[in-house]
Structures are given as structure tokens and as C-alpha cells.
Design a protein around this motif. Structure first.
Motif, mmCIF file in Angstrom:
data_model
loop_
_atom_site.group_PDB
_atom_site.id
_atom_site.type_symbol
_atom_site.label_atom_id
_atom_site.label_comp_id
_atom_site.label_asym_id
_atom_site.label_seq_id
_atom_site.Cartn_x
_atom_site.Cartn_y
_atom_site.Cartn_z
ATOM 1 N N ILE A 77 -15.074 -6.338 1.434
ATOM 2 C CA ILE A 77 -13.672 -6.110 1.804
ATOM 3 C C ILE A 77 -12.964 -7.449 1.950
ATOM 4 O O ILE A 77 -11.892 -7.674 1.372
ATOM 5 N N GLU A 78 -13.562 -8.345 2.706
ATOM 6 C CA GLU A 78 -12.941 -9.646 2.939
ATOM 7 C C GLU A 78 -12.757 -10.397 1.630
ATOM 8 O O GLU A 78 -11.693 -10.942 1.351
ATOM 9 N N ARG A 79 -13.790 -10.434 0.814
ATOM 10 C CA ARG A 79 -13.712 -11.156 -0.461
ATOM 11 C C ARG A 79 -12.610 -10.581 -1.341
ATOM 12 O O ARG A 79 -11.792 -11.321 -1.886
ATOM 13 N N ARG A 80 -12.543 -9.273 -1.473
ATOM 14 C CA ARG A 80 -11.548 -8.648 -2.341
ATOM 15 C C ARG A 80 -10.134 -8.886 -1.831
ATOM 16 O O ARG A 80 -9.238 -9.230 -2.606
ATOM 17 N N VAL A 81 -9.923 -8.717 -0.539
ATOM 18 C CA VAL A 81 -8.581 -8.901 0.023
ATOM 19 C C VAL A 81 -8.141 -10.359 -0.090
ATOM 20 O O VAL A 81 -7.024 -10.648 -0.536
ATOM 21 N N LEU A 82 -9.004 -11.275 0.296
ATOM 22 C CA LEU A 82 -8.604 -12.685 0.325
ATOM 23 C C LEU A 82 -8.480 -13.276 -1.074
ATOM 24 O O LEU A 82 -7.592 -14.091 -1.322
ATOM 25 N N THR A 83 -9.335 -12.855 -1.992
ATOM 26 C CA THR A 83 -9.206 -13.306 -3.380
ATOM 27 C C THR A 83 -7.889 -12.800 -3.963
ATOM 28 O O THR A 83 -7.152 -13.553 -4.614
ATOM 29 N N THR A 84 -7.593 -11.549 -3.726
ATOM 30 C CA THR A 84 -6.347 -10.963 -4.223
ATOM 31 C C THR A 84 -5.138 -11.654 -3.614
ATOM 32 O O THR A 84 -4.180 -11.987 -4.323
ATOM 33 N N ALA A 85 -5.171 -11.899 -2.314
ATOM 34 C CA ALA A 85 -4.050 -12.565 -1.643
ATOM 35 C C ALA A 85 -3.830 -13.961 -2.214
ATOM 36 O O ALA A 85 -2.691 -14.364 -2.476
ATOM 37 N N ALA A 86 -4.901 -14.700 -2.428
ATOM 38 C CA ALA A 86 -4.781 -16.052 -2.999
ATOM 39 C C ALA A 86 -4.192 -15.988 -4.395
ATOM 40 O O ALA A 86 -3.309 -16.786 -4.751
ATOM 41 N N GLU A 87 -4.625 -15.042 -5.199
ATOM 42 C CA GLU A 87 -4.087 -14.896 -6.558
ATOM 43 C C GLU A 87 -2.598 -14.582 -6.536
ATOM 44 O O GLU A 87 -1.818 -15.169 -7.294
ATOM 45 N N ILE A 88 -2.205 -13.668 -5.679
ATOM 46 C CA ILE A 88 -0.788 -13.295 -5.589
ATOM 47 C C ILE A 88 0.047 -14.478 -5.124
ATOM 48 O O ILE A 88 1.123 -14.746 -5.669
ATOM 49 N N LEU A 89 -0.428 -15.188 -4.119
ATOM 50 C CA LEU A 89 0.299 -16.352 -3.605
ATOM 51 C C LEU A 89 0.473 -17.405 -4.702
ATOM 52 O O LEU A 89 1.555 -17.969 -4.865
ATOM 53 N N GLU B 46 1.001 -4.854 -2.101
ATOM 54 C CA GLU B 46 0.513 -5.414 -3.368
ATOM 55 C C GLU B 46 -0.968 -5.777 -3.252
ATOM 56 O O GLU B 46 -1.736 -5.567 -4.196
ATOM 57 N N VAL B 47 -1.369 -6.308 -2.105
ATOM 58 C CA VAL B 47 -2.784 -6.612 -1.899
ATOM 59 C C VAL B 47 -3.600 -5.333 -1.972
ATOM 60 O O VAL B 47 -4.659 -5.287 -2.607
ATOM 61 N N THR B 48 -3.096 -4.267 -1.347
ATOM 62 C CA THR B 48 -3.773 -2.968 -1.374
ATOM 63 C C THR B 48 -3.918 -2.466 -2.807
ATOM 64 O O THR B 48 -5.014 -2.070 -3.226
ATOM 65 N N LYS B 49 -2.824 -2.507 -3.538
ATOM 66 C CA LYS B 49 -2.825 -2.013 -4.919
ATOM 67 C C LYS B 49 -3.813 -2.782 -5.793
ATOM 68 O O LYS B 49 -4.601 -2.185 -6.523
ATOM 69 N N ARG B 50 -3.806 -4.091 -5.691
ATOM 70 C CA ARG B 50 -4.626 -4.909 -6.582
ATOM 71 C C ARG B 50 -6.081 -5.045 -6.130
ATOM 72 O O ARG B 50 -6.967 -5.218 -6.959
ATOM 73 N N ARG C 26 -8.260 -5.614 10.145
ATOM 74 C CA ARG C 26 -8.855 -6.949 10.138
ATOM 75 C C ARG C 26 -7.841 -8.070 10.355
ATOM 76 O O ARG C 26 -8.175 -9.101 10.908
ATOM 77 N N TRP C 27 -6.624 -7.882 9.855
ATOM 78 C CA TRP C 27 -5.597 -8.917 9.937
ATOM 79 C C TRP C 27 -4.284 -8.299 10.418
ATOM 80 O O TRP C 27 -3.966 -7.169 10.072
ATOM 81 N N SER C 28 -3.518 -9.063 11.170
ATOM 82 C CA SER C 28 -2.283 -8.536 11.761
ATOM 83 C C SER C 28 -1.140 -8.418 10.756
ATOM 84 O O SER C 28 -0.172 -7.722 11.009
ATOM 85 N N GLY C 29 -1.234 -9.082 9.631
ATOM 86 C CA GLY C 29 -0.182 -9.027 8.617
ATOM 87 C C GLY C 29 -0.430 -10.069 7.554
ATOM 88 O O GLY C 29 -1.481 -10.715 7.515
ATOM 89 N N LYS C 30 0.585 -10.265 6.701
ATOM 90 C CA LYS C 30 0.363 -11.134 5.556
ATOM 91 C C LYS C 30 0.136 -12.593 5.953
ATOM 92 O O LYS C 30 -0.614 -13.300 5.288
ATOM 93 N N GLU C 31 0.751 -13.051 7.034
ATOM 94 C CA GLU C 31 0.529 -14.429 7.454
ATOM 95 C C GLU C 31 -0.928 -14.646 7.857
ATOM 96 O O GLU C 31 -1.531 -15.662 7.514
ATOM 97 N N ALA C 32 -1.496 -13.685 8.551
ATOM 98 C CA ALA C 32 -2.911 -13.778 8.934
ATOM 99 C C ALA C 32 -3.814 -13.732 7.702
ATOM 100 O O ALA C 32 -4.832 -14.431 7.647
ATOM 101 N N VAL C 33 -3.423 -12.961 6.700
ATOM 102 C CA VAL C 33 -4.198 -12.892 5.459
ATOM 103 C C VAL C 33 -4.133 -14.235 4.736
ATOM 104 O O VAL C 33 -5.143 -14.721 4.219
#
Length: 192
Positions: free
Chosen positions: A10-22, A34-38, A49-56
């Protein structure tokens, strides 16, 4: 959605996706939706796990930008060459693109900027200052040397070339910056 099997996944998928989008679209493009979708990870799981996009964003930085390695060559010049060589390599890696995108994101969100400074940048700055304090204790830096200024002088040229001019960060630049700092902040002959 593909089922997620472990917390690490879960962590790997969310954080990898967030980094790619950023990196692709900046902070405005980075939404939990968008993180959820991708990533295929449910929004409720992300918010547990995280309070919002800034925490991600902070978590993605911590995951993808390597921790500061312990450097102690026994000399200021040696330590700074290793430090800046590592930084130059990082700026030319995918991590460098993430760091460049981060600057823009911090301009857009004062909350994100404060969190990044507190949770990510300040610990790295403190690690550099430890190198500088050791050098001062060995007599390689003037007793009254401004460690914050030295840190900024070390980081500035690399950031300028990476973000503004787009030039490569090479050994010549690293050696030039290090030598300028070592000479510029050396104890004067009268203080020895």
C-alpha cells in the motif's frame, strides 16, 4: 481495482504514484482522488495512513530521497567533496526531478512548505552542520564561521544549475564550490 495485499505494498503504491503525479503535473495535479485512481488504493485506506496530500508528499520525499549517509573522511574538504558529489548525483536522478517539483509545490502551499522544512529539510541541514562543526573543532573552519551561510553556499550552486541553467553538475563544479568554502571560511593566520 487490483487488491492490495500488504501495508508495504500500500505504502509503495501510494507514494510511488504521488511522486509520479507531483513530477508530472505539480501540486495542483496531486489529489487524493488521482492517487486513488492511479494506485488502485482506496481513498479511505489512504486517509487512514495520511491526513491528506501534504502528508503524502512528505512521506514520498522521505521514501524516495535517500537518507543522508554518514560522512567522516577526517577532513573538511574530503567530507564536502563526498557530500556534494552525492547531491549532484541525486539531482541528476529521478529523485532530482522530484526535488525540483517540490520547490514549485512549496511555493503553492505554505502548509506544505512548513512541513517540508520541518520534517525533511531541517534534519538534512542539521546533518551538514554536524560535518561543519567537526571541521571547526579540528581547526579547519574559523571559530565564528556562520554554519547556516556555509550550508547555503554549498547548496546554492547545485540548485541553481539544476533548476535555472540546466547545466550538468560535474566534478569541476563540486571541487570549485568546496574549495571556495574551505578557503573562504578557513581560520585566519592571526587566529592560529
Amino acid at each position: 481495482m487490483t487488491p492490495v495485499r500488504s501495508n508495504d505494498d500500500i505504502e509503495r503504491r501510494v507514494l510511488t504514484t504521488a511522486a509520479e503525479i507531483l513530477m508530472e503535473g505539480g501540486l495542483d495535479a496531486l489529489t487524493i482522488e488521482e492517487v486513488t485512481k492511479r494506485s488502485g488504493v482506496a481513498k479511505t485506506t489512504i486517509y487512514r495512513r495520511w491526513s491528506g496530500k501534504e502528508a503524502v508528499v512528505i512521506a514520498a520525499l522521505e521514501r524516495f530521497v535517500d537518507d543522508f549517509r554518514h560522512i567522516d573522511s577526517g577532513s573538511l574538504r574530503g567530507d564536502l567533496i563526498v557530500l556534494l558529489t552525492d547531491a549532484a548525483a541525486k539531482y541528476h536522478s529521478p529523485e532530482g526531478k522530484l526535488l525540483a517539483a517540490l520547490g514549485s509545490a512549496m511555493e503553492q502551499s505554505s502548509n506544505l512548505a512548513a512541513a517540508v522544512r520541518r520534517n525533511f529539510l531541517e534534519p538534512k541541514r542539521e546533518n551538514v552542520k554536524q560535518i561543519l562543526r567537526r571541521a571547526r573543532d579540528r581547526g579547519e573552519l574559523a571559530v565564528d564561521a556562520d554554519l547556516d551561510l556555509i550550508h547555503d553556499l554549498l547548496a546554492g550552486p547545485l540548485l541553481y544549475r539544476r533548476v535555472i541553467t540546466g547545466q550538468r553538475l560535474d566534478k569541476k563544479l563540486v571541487a570549485g564550490v568546496v574549495d571556495a568554502v574551505v578557503r573562504g571560511f578557513a581560520p585566519s593566520a592571526s587566529s592560529k
